[in-house]
Design a protein around this motif. Structure first.
Motif, PDB file in Angstrom:
ATOM      1  N   VAL A  10     -15.356 -34.293 -23.961  1.00  0.00           N
ATOM      2  CA  VAL A  10     -14.781 -34.991 -25.111  1.00  0.00           C
ATOM      3  C   VAL A  10     -15.569 -36.236 -25.480  1.00  0.00           C
ATOM      4  O   VAL A  10     -15.815 -36.503 -26.651  1.00  0.00           O
ATOM      5  N   THR A  11     -15.992 -37.001 -24.477  1.00  0.00           N
ATOM      6  CA  THR A  11     -16.634 -38.295 -24.765  1.00  0.00           C
ATOM      7  C   THR A  11     -18.152 -38.238 -24.763  1.00  0.00           C
ATOM      8  O   THR A  11     -18.810 -39.103 -25.339  1.00  0.00           O
ATOM      9  N   GLY A  12     -18.739 -37.253 -24.075  1.00  0.00           N
ATOM     10  CA  GLY A  12     -20.189 -37.162 -23.975  1.00  0.00           C
ATOM     11  C   GLY A  12     -20.807 -38.143 -22.999  1.00  0.00           C
ATOM     12  O   GLY A  12     -22.040 -38.234 -22.917  1.00  0.00           O
ATOM     13  N   GLU A  13     -19.991 -38.822 -22.206  1.00  0.00           N
ATOM     14  CA  GLU A  13     -20.514 -39.816 -21.274  1.00  0.00           C
ATOM     15  C   GLU A  13     -21.036 -39.136 -20.012  1.00  0.00           C
ATOM     16  O   GLU A  13     -20.282 -38.481 -19.278  1.00  0.00           O
ATOM     17  N   GLU A  14     -22.329 -39.333 -19.731  1.00  0.00           N
ATOM     18  CA  GLU A  14     -22.992 -38.639 -18.629  1.00  0.00           C
ATOM     19  C   GLU A  14     -22.433 -39.009 -17.255  1.00  0.00           C
ATOM     20  O   GLU A  14     -22.553 -38.233 -16.316  1.00  0.00           O
ATOM     21  N   ARG A  15     -21.841 -40.169 -17.123  1.00  0.00           N
ATOM     22  CA  ARG A  15     -21.324 -40.562 -15.804  1.00  0.00           C
ATOM     23  C   ARG A  15     -20.260 -39.578 -15.319  1.00  0.00           C
ATOM     24  O   ARG A  15     -20.140 -39.316 -14.120  1.00  0.00           O
ATOM     25  N   TYR A  16     -19.492 -39.023 -16.244  1.00  0.00           N
ATOM     26  CA  TYR A  16     -18.469 -38.052 -15.847  1.00  0.00           C
ATOM     27  C   TYR A  16     -19.119 -36.751 -15.388  1.00  0.00           C
ATOM     28  O   TYR A  16     -18.700 -36.148 -14.387  1.00  0.00           O
ATOM     29  N   ALA A  17     -20.130 -36.289 -16.110  1.00  0.00           N
ATOM     30  CA  ALA A  17     -20.815 -35.059 -15.724  1.00  0.00           C
ATOM     31  C   ALA A  17     -21.509 -35.222 -14.375  1.00  0.00           C
ATOM     32  O   ALA A  17     -21.475 -34.321 -13.530  1.00  0.00           O
ATOM     33  N   ALA A  18     -22.129 -36.374 -14.159  1.00  0.00           N
ATOM     34  CA  ALA A  18     -22.859 -36.602 -12.911  1.00  0.00           C
ATOM     35  C   ALA A  18     -21.917 -36.570 -11.710  1.00  0.00           C
ATOM     36  O   ALA A  18     -22.231 -35.967 -10.669  1.00  0.00           O
ATOM     37  N   LYS A  19     -20.759 -37.199 -11.851  1.00  0.00           N
ATOM     38  CA  LYS A  19     -19.825 -37.221 -10.726  1.00  0.00           C
ATOM     39  C   LYS A  19     -19.204 -35.849 -10.503  1.00  0.00           C
ATOM     40  O   LYS A  19     -19.029 -35.415  -9.365  1.00  0.00           O
ATOM     41  N   CYS A  20     -18.906 -35.147 -11.584  1.00  0.00           N
ATOM     42  CA  CYS A  20     -18.363 -33.800 -11.456  1.00  0.00           C
ATOM     43  C   CYS A  20     -19.347 -32.892 -10.730  1.00  0.00           C
ATOM     44  O   CYS A  20     -18.971 -32.146  -9.817  1.00  0.00           O
ATOM     45  N   ALA A  21     -20.608 -32.943 -11.119  1.00  0.00           N
ATOM     46  CA  ALA A  21     -21.629 -32.122 -10.468  1.00  0.00           C
ATOM     47  C   ALA A  21     -21.744 -32.454  -8.990  1.00  0.00           C
ATOM     48  O   ALA A  21     -21.942 -31.568  -8.143  1.00  0.00           O
ATOM     49  N   GLU A  22     -21.597 -33.727  -8.657  1.00  0.00           N
ATOM     50  CA  GLU A  22     -21.659 -34.150  -7.259  1.00  0.00           C
ATOM     51  C   GLU A  22     -20.522 -33.519  -6.449  1.00  0.00           C
ATOM     52  O   GLU A  22     -20.735 -33.037  -5.331  1.00  0.00           O
ATOM     53  N   TRP A  23     -19.321 -33.509  -7.019  1.00  0.00           N
ATOM     54  CA  TRP A  23     -18.178 -32.898  -6.330  1.00  0.00           C
ATOM     55  C   TRP A  23     -18.393 -31.397  -6.141  1.00  0.00           C
ATOM     56  O   TRP A  23     -18.137 -30.855  -5.058  1.00  0.00           O
ATOM     57  N   ILE A  24     -18.851 -30.734  -7.180  1.00  0.00           N
ATOM     58  CA  ILE A  24     -19.023 -29.283  -7.106  1.00  0.00           C
ATOM     59  C   ILE A  24     -20.133 -28.910  -6.130  1.00  0.00           C
ATOM     60  O   ILE A  24     -19.979 -27.999  -5.303  1.00  0.00           O
ATOM     61  N   ARG A  25     -21.250 -29.611  -6.205  1.00  0.00           N
ATOM     62  CA  ARG A  25     -22.340 -29.323  -5.252  1.00  0.00           C
ATOM     63  C   ARG A  25     -21.880 -29.555  -3.820  1.00  0.00           C
ATOM     64  O   ARG A  25     -22.222 -28.790  -2.914  1.00  0.00           O
ATOM     65  N   GLY A  26     -21.107 -30.608  -3.599  1.00  0.00           N
ATOM     66  CA  GLY A  26     -20.670 -30.922  -2.246  1.00  0.00           C
ATOM     67  C   GLY A  26     -19.823 -29.827  -1.629  1.00  0.00           C
ATOM     68  O   GLY A  26     -20.017 -29.448  -0.473  1.00  0.00           O
ATOM     69  N   TRP A  27     -18.892 -29.286  -2.400  1.00  0.00           N
ATOM     70  CA  TRP A  27     -17.970 -28.284  -1.839  1.00  0.00           C
ATOM     71  C   TRP A  27     -18.634 -26.926  -1.685  1.00  0.00           C
ATOM     72  O   TRP A  27     -18.443 -26.240  -0.679  1.00  0.00           O
ATOM     73  N   LEU A  35     -22.252 -26.029  -2.453  1.00  0.00           N
ATOM     74  CA  LEU A  35     -23.692 -25.825  -2.310  1.00  0.00           C
ATOM     75  C   LEU A  35     -24.369 -26.670  -1.249  1.00  0.00           C
ATOM     76  O   LEU A  35     -25.526 -26.412  -0.923  1.00  0.00           O
ATOM     77  N   ASP A  36     -23.705 -27.683  -0.718  1.00  0.00           N
ATOM     78  CA  ASP A  36     -24.334 -28.532   0.282  1.00  0.00           C
ATOM     79  C   ASP A  36     -24.745 -27.690   1.495  1.00  0.00           C
ATOM     80  O   ASP A  36     -23.924 -26.968   2.061  1.00  0.00           O
ATOM     81  N   PRO A  37     -26.015 -27.751   1.919  1.00  0.00           N
ATOM     82  CA  PRO A  37     -26.478 -26.868   2.996  1.00  0.00           C
ATOM     83  C   PRO A  37     -25.836 -27.152   4.349  1.00  0.00           C
ATOM     84  O   PRO A  37     -25.833 -26.266   5.219  1.00  0.00           O
ATOM     85  N   GLU A  38     -25.298 -28.331   4.549  1.00  0.00           N
ATOM     86  CA  GLU A  38     -24.678 -28.665   5.834  1.00  0.00           C
ATOM     87  C   GLU A  38     -23.161 -28.759   5.755  1.00  0.00           C
ATOM     88  O   GLU A  38     -22.475 -28.515   6.747  1.00  0.00           O
ATOM     89  N   ARG A  39     -22.637 -29.100   4.590  1.00  0.00           N
ATOM     90  CA  ARG A  39     -21.201 -29.318   4.479  1.00  0.00           C
ATOM     91  C   ARG A  39     -20.514 -28.367   3.511  1.00  0.00           C
ATOM     92  O   ARG A  39     -19.295 -28.397   3.378  1.00  0.00           O
ATOM     93  N   GLY A  40     -21.274 -27.522   2.823  1.00  0.00           N
ATOM     94  CA  GLY A  40     -20.698 -26.614   1.841  1.00  0.00           C
ATOM     95  C   GLY A  40     -19.917 -25.481   2.484  1.00  0.00           C
ATOM     96  O   GLY A  40     -20.217 -25.026   3.589  1.00  0.00           O
ATOM     97  N   MET A  41     -18.921 -24.991   1.770  1.00  0.00           N
ATOM     98  CA  MET A  41     -18.031 -23.948   2.281  1.00  0.00           C
ATOM     99  C   MET A  41     -18.726 -22.603   2.372  1.00  0.00           C
ATOM    100  O   MET A  41     -19.421 -22.179   1.447  1.00  0.00           O
ATOM    101  N   ASN A  42     -18.512 -21.900   3.489  1.00  0.00           N
ATOM    102  CA  ASN A  42     -18.923 -20.499   3.577  1.00  0.00           C
ATOM    103  C   ASN A  42     -18.030 -19.672   2.646  1.00  0.00           C
ATOM    104  O   ASN A  42     -16.826 -19.918   2.562  1.00  0.00           O
ATOM    105  N   PRO A  43     -18.578 -18.668   1.945  1.00  0.00           N
ATOM    106  CA  PRO A  43     -17.798 -17.932   0.949  1.00  0.00           C
ATOM    107  C   PRO A  43     -16.852 -16.901   1.553  1.00  0.00           C
ATOM    108  O   PRO A  43     -17.000 -15.687   1.380  1.00  0.00           O
TER     109      PRO A  43
END
Length: 396
Positions: A135-152, A154-162
């Motif tokens: 809605v706002t186009g503010e990159e700070r929201y996208a950056a933090k969202c991507a960080e959360w998603i990668r962490g859960w 895609l993270d090679p050490e902490r990411g969830m096994n499928p």
């Protein structure tokens, strides 16, 4: 925090390489964006409330599946693990094992297994942040969202096994169960956020490819594991949510034809088999939280209807040869959404009327039943604080 108005059912997700349904109908999101850009007071107020919530997620670290004290039976901290909520130590046994069931009564030990709470937190954080970005186009929201998603994921050490092999374990019982698969709906909601991240510098092609691999592997586990083969046979809300979760993954992967097949040949007849002649769901009426679980079952189907809305097949329009339908089930519950105290079956805890209004609103819009839309408005869904759903109903 300011409260916004009517919510509706939480409808998911994004398809991968092709355009498909997202968590919200595209026309509703576009309406919000236009109203916000034009300075509409209600839209501005709703976005401000959502940004306030998003600020909470901007200020905290992402959650990971590895944030647990106890290891799953596999010994791999990256395997998702939770405790089945309605099972308690057996008072007749010195060690309390095996646990026994007390339906509707949540054992506080479930909170010793953080994946349950963290996966829900992930889903809400990702959707909130991504929607703020959309809605706002503010990159700070996208950056933090991507960080959360990668962490859960895609993270090679902490990411969830499928897999969900150790979801909703019962101490003292070792039989393989599929019931814990229903937990995965919480983190699957986060997949929907990716549709809004595309085009942001915070979400790379590598991220997209990695999440696509994870989702493909998870879908394979859902359908080929012993747990999944058991859960697909579930006759109550668990079976409906099993299909809804498959649709979350299939829709994100962009396979419209597969999504249609699941809806038409699995979910629709499964729903028909659960509805009685009067429109009730007898397997849910057996529960101690029967209004809650009747609604929970319909939430799975309403969600699935949104996920398959672009496939040419309508779950809202489905009628079985015996006349069973989603509309019939909503009609049975509608009087009790207006007056939960009149519910004639067991409901040992208060029912959240917001959820009933969401079902009525979604059904009313899909079926052209304006009286249900009006009833949803009269119930007046006002959550204690804004959430990602509130924004799209700013004008109600």
């Amino acid at each position: 925090m300011k409260r916004t108005l009517v919510l509706t059912v939480c409808v998911l997700l994004t398809a991968g390489a092709v355009a498909a349904q997202t968590i919200f109908p595209a026309e509703r999101l576009e309406r919000v964006k236009q109203a916000y850009s034009a300075g509409d007071e209600k839209a501005r107020e709703a976005v401000a409330a959502l940004e306030e919530l998003a600020g909470e997620y901007l200020d905290r670290e992402p959650v990971y599946v590895t944030q647990k004290r106890k290891l799953p039976p596999s010994g791999d901290r990256r395997d998702y693990m939770t405790l089945s909520p309605y099972w308690w130590p057996d008072p007749a046994e010195p060690d309390g094992l095996p646990y026994v069931r007390r339906d509707g009564e949540r054992n506080p030990e479930v909170y010793d297994y953080p994946e349950r709470e963290n996966s829900g937190l992930l889903g809400e954080a990702a959707r909130t942040l991504a929607l703020c970005y959309a809605v706002t186009g503010e990159e700070r929201y996208a950056a933090k969202c991507a960080e959360w998603i990668r962490g859960w994921f895609l993270d090679p050490e902490r990411g969830m096994n499928p897999n969900m092999a150790y979801a909703q374990l019962i101490p003292g019982r070792t039989t393989v169960r599929g019931t814990g698969i229903i937990d995965s709906r919480r983190f699957c909601y986060a997949l929907s956020a990716v549709a809004w991240l595309r085009g942001s510098k915070a979400w790379s092609d590598e991220d997209e490819a990695g999440l696509r691999r994870w989702t493909t592997e998870f879908l394979r586990w859902l359908e080929e594991s012993e747990n999944g083969r058991k859960e697909i046979c579930s006759a109550n809300n668990h079976g409906l949510w099993y299909d809804a979760i498959r649709l979350m993954t299939v829709a994100w992967l962009g396979d419209r034809e597969r999504a249609r097949q699941i809806a038409e040949h699995s979910l629709a007849p499964r729903l028909a088999g659960q509805i009685a002649e009067d429109g009730s769901l007898p397997l849910e009426l057996e529960r101690t939280l029967s209004l809650h679980y009747s609604t929970f079952a319909l939430e799975a189907v309403a969600l699935s209807a949104e996920l398959t809305a672009d496939t040419g097949y309508s779950l809202w329009s489905y009628r079985s040869p015996e006349g069973r339908s989603l509309e019939q089930a909503v009609a049975y519950l509608e009087p009790y959404y207006r007056e939960p105290a009149a519910w004639p079956h067991r409901q040992i805890k208060p029912f959240d009327r917001d959820r009933g209004a969401r079902i009525l609103y979604a059904a009313g819009r899909a079926l052209g039943r304006e009286e249900w839309v009006r009833t949803a408005g009269e119930i007046g869904c006002r959550p204690e604080k804004s959430d990602c759903l509130s924004l799209l109903y700013f004008d109600l």
